[in-house]
Design an enzyme around this catalytic site. Structure first.
Site, PDB file in Angstrom:
ATOM      1  N   GLY A   1      25.893  21.974  19.799  1.00  0.00           N
ATOM      2  CA  GLY A   1      25.135  21.626  18.760  1.00  0.00           C
ATOM      3  C   GLY A   1      24.755  23.165  18.065  1.00  0.00           C
TER       4      GLY A   1
ATOM      5  N   GLY B   1      26.081  24.708  15.905  1.00  0.00           N
ATOM      6  CA  GLY B   1      26.433  24.609  14.357  1.00  0.00           C
ATOM      7  C   GLY B   1      27.609  25.660  14.385  1.00  0.00           C
TER       8      GLY B   1
ATOM      9  CD  GLU C   1      36.719  17.111  27.740  1.00  0.00           C
ATOM     10  OE1 GLU C   1      37.058  16.750  26.864  1.00  0.00           O
ATOM     11  OE2 GLU C   1      37.266  16.453  29.010  1.00  0.00           O
TER      12      GLU C   1
ATOM     13  CE  LYS D   1      19.712  38.247  32.542  1.00  0.00           C
ATOM     14  NZ  LYS D   1      20.059  39.618  32.937  1.00  0.00           N
TER      15      LYS D   1
ATOM     16  CD  GLN E   1      22.889  40.478  29.451  1.00  0.00           C
ATOM     17  OE1 GLN E   1      22.923  40.745  30.426  1.00  0.00           O
ATOM     18  NE2 GLN E   1      21.441  40.514  28.818  1.00  0.00           N
TER      19      GLN E   1
ATOM     20  CB  CYS F   1      32.328   1.759   2.399  1.00  0.00           C
ATOM     21  SG  CYS F   1      33.926   0.827   3.164  1.00  0.00           S
TER      22      CYS F   1
ATOM     23  CG  HIS G   1      33.403   6.023   2.308  1.00  0.00           C
ATOM     24  ND1 HIS G   1      31.994   5.682   3.175  1.00  0.00           N
ATOM     25  CD2 HIS G   1      34.426   5.107   3.026  1.00  0.00           C
ATOM     26  CE1 HIS G   1      32.265   4.628   3.980  1.00  0.00           C
ATOM     27  NE2 HIS G   1      33.618   4.152   4.004  1.00  0.00           N
TER      28      HIS G   1
ATOM     29  CD  GLU H   1      30.233   8.493   1.739  1.00  0.00           C
ATOM     30  OE1 GLU H   1      30.360   8.247   0.748  1.00  0.00           O
ATOM     31  OE2 GLU H   1      30.413   7.785   2.687  1.00  0.00           O
TER      32      GLU H   1
HETATM   33  N1  GLN Z   1      33.304  -2.893   7.909  1.00  0.00           N
HETATM   34  C1  GLN Z   1      33.827  -2.913   6.721  1.00  0.00           C
HETATM   35  C2  GLN Z   1      35.330  -2.863   6.515  1.00  0.00           C
HETATM   36  O1  GLN Z   1      35.939  -2.672   7.560  1.00  0.00           O
HETATM   37  C3  GLN Z   1      33.406  -1.569   6.000  1.00  0.00           C
HETATM   38  C4  GLN Z   1      33.766  -0.556   6.419  1.00  0.00           C
HETATM   39  C5  GLN Z   1      32.923   0.837   6.083  1.00  0.00           C
HETATM   40  O2  GLN Z   1      31.943   0.660   5.532  1.00  0.00           O
HETATM   41  N2  GLN Z   1      33.613   2.109   6.208  1.00  0.00           N
HETATM   42  O3  GLN Z   1      35.719  -3.199   5.590  1.00  0.00           O
END
Ligand code: GLN
Length: 546
Positions: free
Chosen positions: A19, A21, A154, A194, A197, A386, A513, A515
Protein backbone atom coordinates in the site's frame (compact mmCIF):
# COMPACT_ATOMS: atom_id res chain seq x y z
CA UNK A 1 12.36 -14.88 -27.74
CA UNK A 2 15.70 -13.19 -26.96
CA UNK A 3 16.20 -9.60 -25.82
CA UNK A 4 16.14 -7.12 -28.72
CA UNK A 5 19.28 -5.22 -27.56
CA UNK A 6 17.30 -2.00 -27.50
CA UNK A 7 14.87 -2.01 -24.59
CA UNK A 8 16.04 -0.73 -21.21
CA UNK A 9 14.41 -2.27 -18.14
CA UNK A 10 13.54 -0.68 -14.82
CA UNK A 11 12.43 -3.12 -12.15
CA UNK A 12 10.44 -1.62 -9.29
CA UNK A 13 10.19 -3.53 -6.01
CA UNK A 14 8.52 -2.67 -2.73
CA UNK A 15 9.61 -3.10 0.86
CA UNK A 16 8.33 -3.06 4.45
CA UNK A 17 4.60 -3.00 3.77
CA UNK A 18 2.04 -3.01 1.03
CA UNK A 19 0.00 0.00 0.00
CA UNK A 20 2.95 2.37 -0.43
CA UNK A 21 1.78 3.40 -3.89
CA UNK A 22 4.19 1.37 -6.01
CA UNK A 23 1.84 1.63 -8.99
CA UNK A 24 1.83 5.42 -8.77
CA UNK A 25 5.62 5.48 -8.36
CA UNK A 26 6.03 3.23 -11.41
CA UNK A 27 3.67 5.35 -13.50
CA UNK A 28 5.40 8.55 -12.34
CA UNK A 29 8.80 7.19 -13.38
CA UNK A 30 7.21 6.36 -16.74
CA UNK A 31 5.83 9.89 -17.04
CA UNK A 32 9.38 11.30 -16.90
CA UNK A 33 10.10 9.57 -20.22
CA UNK A 34 6.76 8.96 -21.92
CA UNK A 35 5.58 9.74 -24.61
CA UNK A 36 8.93 10.89 -26.05
CA UNK A 37 10.31 7.44 -25.38
CA UNK A 38 8.14 4.39 -25.94
CA UNK A 39 7.63 3.29 -22.36
CA UNK A 40 5.56 0.22 -21.47
CA UNK A 41 4.70 -0.90 -17.97
CA UNK A 42 4.38 -4.51 -16.87
CA UNK A 43 2.97 -5.70 -13.57
CA UNK A 44 3.86 -9.01 -11.93
CA UNK A 45 1.36 -10.28 -9.37
CA UNK A 46 2.23 -13.22 -7.17
CA UNK A 47 -1.22 -14.76 -6.82
CA UNK A 48 -2.40 -17.92 -8.54
CA UNK A 49 -5.47 -16.40 -10.18
CA UNK A 50 -4.81 -16.14 -13.90
CA UNK A 51 -6.17 -12.60 -13.78
CA UNK A 52 -7.93 -10.53 -11.11
CA UNK A 53 -11.26 -10.71 -13.00
CA UNK A 54 -12.58 -13.40 -10.69
CA UNK A 55 -11.65 -11.51 -7.52
CA UNK A 56 -13.99 -9.53 -5.34
CA UNK A 57 -13.06 -5.81 -5.28
CA UNK A 58 -12.88 -6.05 -1.49
CA UNK A 59 -10.01 -8.52 -1.89
CA UNK A 60 -8.08 -6.70 -4.52
CA UNK A 61 -9.52 -3.26 -5.23
CA UNK A 62 -11.04 -2.43 -8.57
CA UNK A 63 -10.67 -4.77 -11.53
CA UNK A 64 -9.35 -2.59 -14.34
CA UNK A 65 -10.45 -3.36 -17.91
CA UNK A 66 -8.25 -2.72 -20.94
CA UNK A 67 -9.17 -1.99 -24.58
CA UNK A 68 -8.43 -5.60 -25.53
CA UNK A 69 -10.79 -6.87 -22.82
CA UNK A 70 -8.02 -7.92 -20.43
CA UNK A 71 -9.07 -7.77 -16.78
CA UNK A 72 -6.01 -6.56 -14.93
CA UNK A 73 -4.64 -5.23 -11.69
CA UNK A 74 -5.80 -1.74 -10.74
CA UNK A 75 -2.24 -0.43 -11.07
CA UNK A 76 -2.90 -0.42 -14.80
CA UNK A 77 -5.32 2.37 -14.05
CA UNK A 78 -2.45 4.43 -12.63
CA UNK A 79 -0.25 3.63 -15.63
CA UNK A 80 -2.89 4.70 -18.14
CA UNK A 81 -4.06 7.77 -16.26
CA UNK A 82 -0.58 9.12 -15.54
CA UNK A 83 1.32 8.01 -18.62
CA UNK A 84 -1.62 8.63 -20.98
CA UNK A 85 -1.14 5.27 -22.70
CA UNK A 86 -3.32 2.29 -23.51
CA UNK A 87 -2.06 -1.01 -22.03
CA UNK A 88 -2.54 -4.61 -23.13
CA UNK A 89 -3.44 -7.81 -21.33
CA UNK A 90 -0.04 -9.57 -21.78
CA UNK A 91 1.52 -6.74 -19.77
CA UNK A 92 -0.03 -8.15 -16.59
CA UNK A 93 1.72 -11.32 -15.44
CA UNK A 94 0.45 -13.40 -12.58
CA UNK A 95 1.91 -16.56 -11.14
CA UNK A 96 -1.32 -18.23 -12.30
CA UNK A 97 -0.71 -17.10 -15.90
CA UNK A 98 2.90 -18.33 -15.83
CA UNK A 99 2.00 -21.70 -14.28
CA UNK A 100 -0.85 -22.23 -16.72
CA UNK A 101 1.54 -21.74 -19.66
CA UNK A 102 4.14 -24.04 -18.11
CA UNK A 103 1.70 -26.85 -17.38
CA UNK A 104 0.31 -26.54 -20.90
CA UNK A 105 3.83 -26.81 -22.35
CA UNK A 106 4.65 -29.76 -20.11
CA UNK A 107 1.51 -31.61 -21.23
CA UNK A 108 2.42 -30.92 -24.84
CA UNK A 109 5.80 -32.54 -24.26
CA UNK A 110 7.79 -29.35 -24.87
CA UNK A 111 10.32 -30.15 -22.15
CA UNK A 112 11.46 -33.43 -23.73
CA UNK A 113 11.81 -35.61 -20.65
CA UNK A 114 13.28 -32.92 -18.40
CA UNK A 115 12.19 -32.26 -14.82
CA UNK A 116 10.22 -29.01 -14.99
CA UNK A 117 11.45 -26.68 -12.24
CA UNK A 118 10.89 -23.23 -10.78
CA UNK A 119 14.43 -22.35 -11.86
CA UNK A 120 15.10 -22.29 -14.78
CA UNK A 121 11.70 -23.10 -16.30
CA UNK A 122 9.35 -20.78 -14.44
CA UNK A 123 11.92 -17.97 -14.41
CA UNK A 124 12.62 -18.49 -18.13
CA UNK A 125 8.88 -18.25 -18.81
CA UNK A 126 8.81 -14.93 -16.93
CA UNK A 127 11.83 -13.50 -18.77
CA UNK A 128 10.32 -14.70 -22.04
CA UNK A 129 7.19 -12.70 -21.19
CA UNK A 130 9.30 -9.57 -20.50
CA UNK A 131 11.24 -9.90 -23.75
CA UNK A 132 8.24 -10.67 -25.88
CA UNK A 133 6.37 -7.56 -24.68
CA UNK A 134 9.54 -5.49 -25.21
CA UNK A 135 9.98 -6.87 -28.73
CA UNK A 136 6.37 -6.82 -29.84
CA UNK A 137 5.90 -3.25 -28.70
CA UNK A 138 9.31 -2.04 -29.84
CA UNK A 139 9.70 -0.55 -26.35
CA UNK A 140 12.51 1.87 -25.55
CA UNK A 141 11.89 1.22 -21.89
CA UNK A 142 9.99 -1.46 -20.00
CA UNK A 143 8.95 -0.74 -16.43
CA UNK A 144 8.48 -3.96 -14.49
CA UNK A 145 6.58 -3.51 -11.27
CA UNK A 146 6.82 -6.49 -8.95
CA UNK A 147 3.71 -6.66 -6.78
CA UNK A 148 3.77 -7.33 -3.05
CA UNK A 149 6.64 -6.80 -0.65
CA UNK A 150 10.18 -8.15 -0.77
CA UNK A 151 10.31 -11.15 1.55
CA UNK A 152 6.94 -12.56 0.43
CA UNK A 153 7.04 -16.11 -0.92
CA UNK A 154 4.56 -15.01 -3.58
CA UNK A 155 6.84 -12.78 -5.64
CA UNK A 156 10.12 -14.68 -5.30
CA UNK A 157 10.01 -16.13 -8.81
CA UNK A 158 9.60 -12.68 -10.33
CA UNK A 159 12.49 -11.27 -8.27
CA UNK A 160 14.67 -14.20 -9.30
CA UNK A 161 13.82 -13.69 -12.97
CA UNK A 162 14.71 -10.00 -12.63
CA UNK A 163 18.01 -10.86 -10.91
CA UNK A 164 18.93 -13.17 -13.77
CA UNK A 165 17.98 -10.52 -16.30
CA UNK A 166 20.41 -8.03 -14.75
CA UNK A 167 23.27 -10.55 -14.95
CA UNK A 168 22.38 -11.43 -18.52
CA UNK A 169 21.84 -7.92 -19.89
CA UNK A 170 24.17 -5.89 -17.69
CA UNK A 171 23.77 -2.90 -15.41
CA UNK A 172 23.51 -0.42 -18.31
CA UNK A 173 20.31 -2.15 -19.43
CA UNK A 174 18.57 -3.16 -16.21
CA UNK A 175 18.03 -0.83 -13.26
CA UNK A 176 16.52 -1.68 -9.88
CA UNK A 177 14.42 0.85 -7.99
CA UNK A 178 13.20 -0.03 -4.53
CA UNK A 179 10.29 1.74 -2.84
CA UNK A 180 10.42 1.56 0.92
CA UNK A 181 8.65 3.03 3.90
CA UNK A 182 10.18 5.79 6.02
CA UNK A 183 7.97 6.30 9.07
CA UNK A 184 8.16 9.25 11.42
CA UNK A 185 8.27 8.26 15.03
CA UNK A 186 6.09 10.82 16.69
CA UNK A 187 7.81 10.88 20.07
CA UNK A 188 11.11 11.96 18.50
CA UNK A 189 9.66 13.51 15.32
CA UNK A 190 12.31 11.85 13.22
CA UNK A 191 12.26 10.02 9.87
CA UNK A 192 13.35 6.49 10.69
CA UNK A 193 15.38 4.51 8.19
CA UNK A 194 15.69 1.09 9.87
CA UNK A 195 12.74 -0.51 8.02
CA UNK A 196 14.34 0.59 4.74
CA UNK A 197 17.73 -0.78 5.76
CA UNK A 198 16.16 -4.12 6.59
CA UNK A 199 14.09 -4.37 3.44
CA UNK A 200 17.17 -3.58 1.33
CA UNK A 201 18.97 -6.36 3.25
CA UNK A 202 16.15 -8.72 2.25
CA UNK A 203 16.52 -7.65 -1.35
CA UNK A 204 20.29 -8.22 -1.23
CA UNK A 205 19.66 -11.73 0.15
CA UNK A 206 17.91 -12.38 -3.15
CA UNK A 207 20.95 -11.14 -5.02
CA UNK A 208 19.52 -7.75 -5.95
CA UNK A 209 21.31 -4.48 -5.18
CA UNK A 210 18.99 -1.53 -5.70
CA UNK A 211 20.35 1.35 -7.83
CA UNK A 212 17.65 3.74 -6.67
CA UNK A 213 15.84 3.91 -3.34
CA UNK A 214 12.60 5.82 -2.97
CA UNK A 215 11.39 6.57 0.53
CA UNK A 216 7.63 6.72 1.01
CA UNK A 217 7.06 9.13 3.84
CA UNK A 218 4.80 11.83 5.14
CA UNK A 219 7.10 14.61 3.90
CA UNK A 220 10.02 14.98 1.49
CA UNK A 221 13.03 13.05 2.86
CA UNK A 222 15.39 15.23 4.85
CA UNK A 223 19.01 15.41 3.74
CA UNK A 224 20.19 13.52 6.79
CA UNK A 225 17.61 10.77 6.18
CA UNK A 226 18.88 10.42 2.63
CA UNK A 227 22.46 10.25 3.85
CA UNK A 228 21.65 7.54 6.34
CA UNK A 229 19.79 5.46 3.75
CA UNK A 230 22.71 5.93 1.35
CA UNK A 231 25.27 4.80 3.92
CA UNK A 232 23.41 1.76 5.18
CA UNK A 233 21.92 0.65 1.90
CA UNK A 234 25.07 1.04 -0.18
CA UNK A 235 23.90 3.62 -2.71
CA UNK A 236 25.13 7.18 -3.37
CA UNK A 237 23.05 9.87 -1.67
CA UNK A 238 22.04 11.16 -5.13
CA UNK A 239 20.24 7.85 -5.66
CA UNK A 240 17.79 8.35 -2.78
CA UNK A 241 14.45 10.00 -3.60
CA UNK A 242 11.23 10.97 -1.86
CA UNK A 243 7.65 9.89 -2.37
CA UNK A 244 5.82 12.06 0.16
CA UNK A 245 2.10 12.25 0.98
CA UNK A 246 0.57 14.51 -1.66
CA UNK A 247 -2.66 16.36 -2.08
CA UNK A 248 -2.72 15.03 -5.62
CA UNK A 249 -0.83 11.89 -6.69
CA UNK A 250 -0.36 13.52 -10.09
CA UNK A 251 2.28 15.70 -8.50
CA UNK A 252 4.72 12.83 -8.02
CA UNK A 253 6.38 13.01 -11.48
CA UNK A 254 7.12 16.69 -10.75
CA UNK A 255 8.74 15.80 -7.42
CA UNK A 256 10.83 13.09 -9.06
CA UNK A 257 11.91 15.51 -11.78
CA UNK A 258 12.84 18.13 -9.20
CA UNK A 259 14.89 15.65 -7.15
CA UNK A 260 16.76 14.53 -10.27
CA UNK A 261 15.46 10.99 -10.73
CA UNK A 262 15.27 11.27 -14.52
CA UNK A 263 18.87 12.42 -14.78
CA UNK A 264 20.09 9.56 -12.61
CA UNK A 265 18.19 6.96 -14.63
CA UNK A 266 19.55 8.44 -17.85
CA UNK A 267 23.11 8.25 -16.60
CA UNK A 268 22.75 4.70 -15.33
CA UNK A 269 21.00 3.39 -18.44
CA UNK A 270 22.96 5.52 -20.83
CA UNK A 271 20.02 7.27 -22.50
CA UNK A 272 19.43 10.89 -23.48
CA UNK A 273 16.06 12.45 -23.30
CA UNK A 274 14.21 15.71 -22.77
CA UNK A 275 11.30 15.81 -20.36
CA UNK A 276 8.19 17.76 -21.18
CA UNK A 277 6.08 18.29 -18.09
CA UNK A 278 4.77 21.81 -18.83
CA UNK A 279 1.16 20.87 -19.52
CA UNK A 280 1.29 18.43 -16.64
CA UNK A 281 2.55 21.09 -14.27
CA UNK A 282 -0.28 23.44 -15.28
CA UNK A 283 -2.95 20.81 -14.71
CA UNK A 284 -1.51 19.80 -11.35
CA UNK A 285 -1.44 23.44 -10.21
CA UNK A 286 -5.10 23.78 -11.14
CA UNK A 287 -5.90 20.61 -9.27
CA UNK A 288 -4.21 21.95 -6.17
CA UNK A 289 -5.77 25.41 -6.25
CA UNK A 290 -9.10 25.14 -8.06
CA UNK A 291 -11.39 28.13 -8.45
CA UNK A 292 -14.52 26.30 -7.39
CA UNK A 293 -15.85 23.04 -6.06
CA UNK A 294 -18.76 20.65 -6.21
CA UNK A 295 -19.89 17.58 -4.30
CA UNK A 296 -20.93 14.42 -6.08
CA UNK A 297 -22.45 11.39 -4.39
CA UNK A 298 -21.39 7.89 -5.29
CA UNK A 299 -23.93 5.29 -4.26
CA UNK A 300 -22.52 1.77 -4.13
CA UNK A 301 -22.05 -1.22 -1.88
CA UNK A 302 -18.28 -1.11 -1.54
CA UNK A 303 -18.09 2.36 -0.07
CA UNK A 304 -15.89 1.06 2.75
CA UNK A 305 -13.13 0.22 0.32
CA UNK A 306 -12.59 3.32 -1.77
CA UNK A 307 -10.18 1.42 -4.04
CA UNK A 308 -13.17 -0.43 -5.50
CA UNK A 309 -14.15 2.73 -7.35
CA UNK A 310 -10.68 4.16 -7.98
CA UNK A 311 -11.15 4.88 -11.69
CA UNK A 312 -14.40 6.75 -11.10
CA UNK A 313 -12.87 8.96 -8.43
CA UNK A 314 -9.93 9.68 -10.73
CA UNK A 315 -12.11 10.37 -13.78
CA UNK A 316 -14.02 12.93 -11.71
CA UNK A 317 -10.81 14.59 -10.61
CA UNK A 318 -9.55 14.75 -14.23
CA UNK A 319 -12.76 16.46 -15.29
CA UNK A 320 -12.47 18.76 -12.26
CA UNK A 321 -8.91 19.75 -13.21
CA UNK A 322 -10.06 20.84 -16.67
CA UNK A 323 -13.11 22.63 -15.26
CA UNK A 324 -11.04 24.30 -12.57
CA UNK A 325 -13.12 22.81 -9.78
CA UNK A 326 -12.45 20.43 -6.94
CA UNK A 327 -14.80 17.44 -6.93
CA UNK A 328 -15.61 16.26 -3.42
CA UNK A 329 -16.95 12.75 -3.22
CA UNK A 330 -19.67 11.79 -0.83
CA UNK A 331 -20.12 8.05 -0.38
CA UNK A 332 -23.66 6.78 0.01
CA UNK A 333 -23.88 3.20 1.22
CA UNK A 334 -26.62 1.61 -0.90
CA UNK A 335 -27.38 -1.03 1.72
CA UNK A 336 -28.12 1.41 4.49
CA UNK A 337 -30.34 3.36 2.10
CA UNK A 338 -32.09 0.12 1.20
CA UNK A 339 -32.66 -0.89 4.80
CA UNK A 340 -33.90 2.58 5.65
CA UNK A 341 -30.99 3.08 8.08
CA UNK A 342 -30.20 6.34 6.40
CA UNK A 343 -32.60 8.90 5.14
CA UNK A 344 -32.53 9.94 1.50
CA UNK A 345 -32.64 13.70 2.17
CA UNK A 346 -29.66 13.39 4.52
CA UNK A 347 -27.82 11.26 2.00
CA UNK A 348 -28.29 13.95 -0.65
CA UNK A 349 -27.62 16.96 1.53
CA UNK A 350 -25.01 19.17 -0.09
CA UNK A 351 -24.90 16.90 -3.13
CA UNK A 352 -25.00 18.34 -6.67
CA UNK A 353 -24.85 15.12 -8.66
CA UNK A 354 -25.20 11.36 -8.33
CA UNK A 355 -23.18 8.51 -9.78
CA UNK A 356 -24.33 4.92 -9.57
CA UNK A 357 -21.33 2.80 -10.53
CA UNK A 358 -20.96 -0.75 -11.83
CA UNK A 359 -21.90 -3.62 -9.59
CA UNK A 360 -22.94 -7.23 -9.34
CA UNK A 361 -25.56 -9.20 -7.42
CA UNK A 362 -28.54 -8.30 -5.31
CA UNK A 363 -27.19 -6.62 -2.19
CA UNK A 364 -27.92 -2.91 -2.06
CA UNK A 365 -29.73 -2.69 -5.41
CA UNK A 366 -32.99 -1.32 -4.00
CA UNK A 367 -30.98 1.40 -2.26
CA UNK A 368 -29.38 2.38 -5.56
CA UNK A 369 -32.78 2.41 -7.27
CA UNK A 370 -34.08 4.68 -4.53
CA UNK A 371 -31.18 7.09 -5.03
CA UNK A 372 -31.67 7.14 -8.82
CA UNK A 373 -35.40 7.81 -8.42
CA UNK A 374 -34.66 10.70 -6.09
CA UNK A 375 -32.14 12.23 -8.50
CA UNK A 376 -34.49 11.82 -11.46
CA UNK A 377 -37.45 13.41 -9.72
CA UNK A 378 -35.48 16.26 -8.20
CA UNK A 379 -33.65 16.84 -11.49
CA UNK A 380 -30.24 16.30 -9.86
CA UNK A 381 -27.57 15.45 -12.48
CA UNK A 382 -27.17 11.68 -12.72
CA UNK A 383 -24.55 9.49 -14.35
CA UNK A 384 -25.15 5.74 -14.44
CA UNK A 385 -22.32 3.37 -15.25
CA UNK A 386 -23.05 -0.19 -16.38
CA UNK A 387 -25.09 -1.58 -13.45
CA UNK A 388 -25.98 2.07 -12.88
CA UNK A 389 -27.60 2.17 -16.35
CA UNK A 390 -29.41 -1.10 -15.73
CA UNK A 391 -30.85 0.12 -12.43
CA UNK A 392 -31.79 3.51 -13.94
CA UNK A 393 -33.81 1.59 -16.52
CA UNK A 394 -35.43 -0.54 -13.81
CA UNK A 395 -36.33 2.58 -11.83
CA UNK A 396 -37.77 4.29 -14.91
CA UNK A 397 -39.76 1.21 -15.88
CA UNK A 398 -41.24 0.91 -12.40
CA UNK A 399 -42.00 4.53 -11.77
CA UNK A 400 -42.69 6.03 -15.18
CA UNK A 401 -43.74 3.08 -17.36
CA UNK A 402 -45.75 1.65 -14.50
CA UNK A 403 -44.20 -1.82 -14.56
CA UNK A 404 -44.14 -2.14 -10.79
CA UNK A 405 -42.31 -5.47 -10.74
CA UNK A 406 -39.72 -4.63 -13.39
CA UNK A 407 -36.29 -5.91 -12.46
CA UNK A 408 -33.05 -7.35 -13.68
CA UNK A 409 -32.95 -11.14 -13.79
CA UNK A 410 -29.58 -10.85 -12.06
CA UNK A 411 -31.49 -9.52 -9.02
CA UNK A 412 -34.79 -11.41 -9.37
CA UNK A 413 -34.60 -14.40 -11.69
CA UNK A 414 -38.38 -14.82 -11.68
CA UNK A 415 -39.51 -11.25 -12.37
CA UNK A 416 -42.49 -10.96 -14.76
CA UNK A 417 -40.89 -7.95 -16.39
CA UNK A 418 -37.25 -8.84 -17.05
CA UNK A 419 -36.35 -5.43 -18.39
CA UNK A 420 -32.66 -6.23 -17.78
CA UNK A 421 -31.77 -9.73 -18.88
CA UNK A 422 -28.72 -11.84 -19.52
CA UNK A 423 -27.33 -11.49 -23.04
CA UNK A 424 -28.23 -14.52 -25.19
CA UNK A 425 -24.57 -15.37 -25.83
CA UNK A 426 -23.94 -15.37 -22.07
CA UNK A 427 -26.68 -17.86 -21.21
CA UNK A 428 -24.74 -21.08 -21.58
CA UNK A 429 -21.44 -19.91 -20.17
CA UNK A 430 -20.56 -21.57 -16.88
CA UNK A 431 -16.86 -20.73 -16.59
CA UNK A 432 -16.30 -17.50 -14.70
CA UNK A 433 -12.85 -16.28 -15.83
CA UNK A 434 -12.73 -13.74 -18.70
CA UNK A 435 -16.18 -14.73 -19.98
CA UNK A 436 -18.10 -11.46 -19.72
CA UNK A 437 -18.57 -9.02 -22.60
CA UNK A 438 -15.22 -7.37 -22.09
CA UNK A 439 -13.20 -4.54 -23.57
CA UNK A 440 -13.81 -1.89 -26.21
CA UNK A 441 -17.02 -1.94 -28.23
CA UNK A 442 -18.46 0.73 -30.51
CA UNK A 443 -21.70 2.52 -29.86
CA UNK A 444 -23.75 4.24 -32.57
CA UNK A 445 -25.11 7.53 -31.28
CA UNK A 446 -28.42 9.17 -32.18
CA UNK A 447 -27.93 12.56 -33.74
CA UNK A 448 -28.97 15.51 -31.59
CA UNK A 449 -28.97 13.39 -28.44
CA UNK A 450 -27.17 14.58 -25.33
CA UNK A 451 -24.40 11.98 -25.65
CA UNK A 452 -23.90 12.85 -29.31
CA UNK A 453 -23.27 16.47 -28.21
CA UNK A 454 -21.03 15.31 -25.35
CA UNK A 455 -18.86 13.21 -27.65
CA UNK A 456 -18.34 16.14 -30.00
CA UNK A 457 -21.10 15.10 -32.45
CA UNK A 458 -19.36 11.87 -33.34
CA UNK A 459 -21.63 9.15 -34.68
CA UNK A 460 -19.55 6.22 -33.48
CA UNK A 461 -17.73 6.15 -30.15
CA UNK A 462 -15.88 3.40 -28.36
CA UNK A 463 -15.81 2.66 -24.64
CA UNK A 464 -14.78 -0.31 -22.51
CA UNK A 465 -17.24 -2.87 -21.17
CA UNK A 466 -17.52 -5.53 -18.48
CA UNK A 467 -20.97 -7.07 -18.16
CA UNK A 468 -23.24 -10.06 -18.74
CA UNK A 469 -26.65 -8.38 -18.71
CA UNK A 470 -28.28 -5.85 -21.02
CA UNK A 471 -31.47 -3.83 -21.46
CA UNK A 472 -33.98 -6.34 -22.83
CA UNK A 473 -34.67 -5.19 -26.45
CA UNK A 474 -38.35 -6.17 -26.06
CA UNK A 475 -38.75 -3.13 -23.82
CA UNK A 476 -36.88 -0.53 -25.90
CA UNK A 477 -40.09 0.84 -27.43
CA UNK A 478 -41.93 1.10 -24.15
CA UNK A 479 -39.05 3.02 -22.56
CA UNK A 480 -38.85 5.43 -25.48
CA UNK A 481 -42.59 6.01 -25.58
CA UNK A 482 -42.39 7.05 -21.94
CA UNK A 483 -39.58 9.55 -22.37
CA UNK A 484 -36.32 7.65 -21.97
CA UNK A 485 -34.17 8.01 -25.07
CA UNK A 486 -31.96 5.10 -26.05
CA UNK A 487 -29.34 7.42 -27.43
CA UNK A 488 -26.62 4.94 -28.32
CA UNK A 489 -26.79 1.31 -29.36
CA UNK A 490 -24.70 -1.49 -30.81
CA UNK A 491 -24.58 -1.49 -34.62
CA UNK A 492 -27.62 -3.78 -34.92
CA UNK A 493 -29.58 -1.64 -32.47
CA UNK A 494 -30.09 -4.54 -30.07
CA UNK A 495 -27.84 -3.46 -27.20
CA UNK A 496 -28.61 -0.20 -25.44
CA UNK A 497 -25.22 1.43 -24.93
CA UNK A 498 -26.46 4.84 -23.74
CA UNK A 499 -29.79 6.00 -22.34
CA UNK A 500 -30.87 9.46 -21.28
CA UNK A 501 -33.87 11.35 -20.02
CA UNK A 502 -33.85 14.45 -22.27
CA UNK A 503 -36.34 16.28 -20.09
CA UNK A 504 -33.87 16.34 -17.19
CA UNK A 505 -30.92 18.68 -16.85
CA UNK A 506 -28.45 15.79 -17.02
CA UNK A 507 -29.64 12.22 -16.79
CA UNK A 508 -27.32 9.99 -18.79
CA UNK A 509 -26.30 6.38 -18.29
CA UNK A 510 -24.08 4.03 -20.21
CA UNK A 511 -23.64 0.28 -20.34
CA UNK A 512 -19.91 0.97 -20.66
CA UNK A 513 -17.26 2.14 -18.21
CA UNK A 514 -15.94 5.44 -19.62
CA UNK A 515 -13.97 5.92 -16.39
CA UNK A 516 -11.42 3.39 -17.67
CA UNK A 517 -10.40 5.67 -20.53
CA UNK A 518 -10.04 8.90 -18.60
CA UNK A 519 -6.57 10.32 -18.03
CA UNK A 520 -5.45 13.59 -16.49
CA UNK A 521 -4.51 15.05 -19.86
CA UNK A 522 -7.60 13.69 -21.65
CA UNK A 523 -10.62 13.49 -19.34
CA UNK A 524 -13.50 11.24 -20.39
CA UNK A 525 -16.12 13.36 -22.23
CA UNK A 526 -19.03 11.92 -20.27
CA UNK A 527 -17.38 12.72 -16.94
CA UNK A 528 -16.38 16.16 -18.14
CA UNK A 529 -19.96 17.06 -19.07
CA UNK A 530 -21.41 15.47 -15.96
CA UNK A 531 -19.08 17.41 -13.63
CA UNK A 532 -19.79 20.55 -15.65
CA UNK A 533 -23.51 20.01 -15.02
CA UNK A 534 -22.81 19.62 -11.28
CA UNK A 535 -21.01 22.94 -10.93
CA UNK A 536 -23.02 25.88 -9.76
CA UNK A 537 -21.94 28.47 -12.34
CA UNK A 538 -23.49 31.33 -10.43
CA UNK A 539 -21.44 30.72 -7.32
CA UNK A 540 -18.14 30.19 -9.04
CA UNK A 541 -16.98 32.11 -12.07
CA UNK A 542 -15.06 29.27 -13.63
CA UNK A 543 -12.77 29.32 -16.58
CA UNK A 544 -13.05 26.17 -18.64
CA UNK A 545 -9.93 24.84 -20.28
CA UNK A 546 -9.13 21.98 -22.63
N1 GLN B 1 -23.88 -7.02 -13.10
C1 GLN B 1 -24.15 -6.37 -14.31
C2 GLN B 1 -23.85 -7.23 -15.52
O1 GLN B 1 -23.17 -8.20 -15.44
C3 GLN B 1 -23.37 -5.07 -14.41
C4 GLN B 1 -21.90 -5.27 -14.48
C5 GLN B 1 -21.12 -4.01 -14.18
O2 GLN B 1 -21.64 -3.06 -13.63
N2 GLN B 1 -19.85 -4.01 -14.53
O3 GLN B 1 -24.33 -6.92 -16.60
Amino acid sequence: MPWNKKTKFIVITGGVLSGLGKGIVTASIGKLFSPRLKVMPMKCDGYLNVDPGTMNPIEHGEVFVLEDGGEVDMDFGHYERIMGISCKFPWNLTTGKIFMRLVEKERNGNFLGKTVQMIPHATDEIKEAFYSVANEEGADMLLIEIGGTVGDIENMLFLEAARQMRIELGAENVLFAHLSYVPVLEAVDEQKTKPTQQSVDLLREKGIMPDVIIGRSRHILEEKTKQKIALFCNVPVQAVFSSPNLESVYELPLIFEKEGLRGLIERKLNIRHKADLKNWQALVSKMKKPAGETTIALCGKYTKLKDSYASIAEALSHAGAHLNARVNLKWIDSESLEKGNSNIENAFSGVRGLIVPGGFGTRGTEGKIKAIGYAREKNIPFLGLCFGLQLAVVEFARDVCNLKDANSTEVDAKTKNPIIDIMPEQKNISRKGATMRLGAYSAYLKEKSRVWEIYGKQKIVSERHRHRYEVNPDYHDLLERNGMLISGTSKDGMLAEFVEVPKNRFFVATQAHPEFKSSLERPAPLFFSFVDACIDKKQTKLQVSG
